[in-house]
Design an enzyme around this catalytic site. Sequence first.
Site, short mmCIF file in Angstrom:
data_model
loop_
_atom_site.label_atom_id
_atom_site.label_comp_id
_atom_site.label_asym_id
_atom_site.label_seq_id
_atom_site.Cartn_x
_atom_site.Cartn_y
_atom_site.Cartn_z
N ILE A 140 0.86 -1.17 0.00
CA ILE A 140 0.00 0.00 0.00
C ILE A 140 0.90 1.22 0.00
O ILE A 140 2.05 1.17 0.45
CB ILE A 140 -0.98 0.02 1.20
CG1 ILE A 140 -0.25 -0.10 2.53
CG2 ILE A 140 -2.01 -1.07 1.06
CD1 ILE A 140 -1.19 -0.05 3.73
N ASP A 141 0.41 2.34 -0.54
CA ASP A 141 1.21 3.54 -0.67
C ASP A 141 1.74 4.01 0.69
O ASP A 141 1.14 3.73 1.73
CB ASP A 141 0.39 4.68 -1.29
CG ASP A 141 -0.01 4.39 -2.72
OD1 ASP A 141 0.68 3.60 -3.37
OD2 ASP A 141 -1.03 4.95 -3.17
N ARG A 142 2.82 4.77 0.62
CA ARG A 142 3.44 5.24 1.86
C ARG A 142 2.46 6.03 2.72
O ARG A 142 2.42 5.89 3.94
CB ARG A 142 4.66 6.10 1.53
CG ARG A 142 5.35 6.68 2.76
CD ARG A 142 6.78 7.07 2.47
NE ARG A 142 6.88 8.16 1.54
CZ ARG A 142 7.15 9.42 1.88
NH1 ARG A 142 7.32 9.73 3.16
NH2 ARG A 142 7.26 10.35 0.97
#
Length: 351
Positions: A140-142
């Site tokens: 998942i994105d930062r």
Amino acid sequence: MSGPPILEFFVEHFFRGKRVDSFLERHLRSYTEFQIHRLLRADCVWVNDCQADCNTRVKTNDCVRVRLISPPDRCADADPIPLEILFEDAWLLVVNKPPGQMAHPGGRFQTQTLMNAIQYHLDQQTKQPGLLRPGIVHRIDRQTSGVMVVPKDHISHRVMTAQFEHKRVCKSYRAIVHGRVADDTGRIDMPIGLIPNIYSSLMCSKPCARDPRPATTSYRVLERFADYTFVEALPLTGRHHQIRIHFSEIGHPLLADEFYGPFGEIKDGTPLFTPEHLPELPPARGQVDDENELEEPAESPFFDPALPLRRHALHAASLSIAHPISGLAMGFEAPLSPDMQEALIALRDNR
């Protein structure tokens, strides 16, 4: 004083006929092929109590023992960072990733990532650091918070990878989007590909997208406010930035999204096409770094100053899988991060 640890493995059926070095590469995932060959040349590997070399092949249920005379050489640095653990057993670790933390080392982010924290956690469970290595089966994105599942061993990694590849995993997200979404439920079917600018790794659903792939997101409205909507999103495919792009394209971009504005607008100024008159461009925000991971700003410049949220409003709320060993159906839920909870409270107060 005890000597080097000796580990014992039994050969699984799918390794029958394989060379012992290939077998050990799977079980000792923090050891390189070069190191395993060194162990074999140093007479530190036995198959059924017989000395093994690089040409030894294994059969189902063979007993393989290895003396680890050297430490592993490709595990992530261990950082003692607290983890919010949702579930753990001998094969799986499920955590609630906080916003702002990279999932794994890459580019300029080599420490303080989730994998560094998990490596430290796993090192407390073994005789020697690095004997367990966290596996990456999804990301998942930062700036996205929420549930992530991490296999501990090679069998769990193999099974979980297959589940994700064959779409046997159910995921749901929570998001706060701009505007009032009219329909209580909906489905967004728009292919997603790279924007046609070779200097950026941002994505889009425009007809000009490079290498577009089918993408589908269903959603339902959870709560409406004056200028925002709280939604549940269920991605039926797993494209990069899928939820962010789909809601952007229908005119409801995520609150504080760094890159994607209304109707597919790219906020950071990255041109959609590569300028033909420029042989080179300076790296744009959103460019791929050394590990092919999108590098995002630490704080979005597009936040609403009236709300206590400084990153895009997206949370991986739940994940359903089959346990890689028992096959039992399992579901995990991650509570909303404090900043999203505070944003919702502020929106309700100003309803």
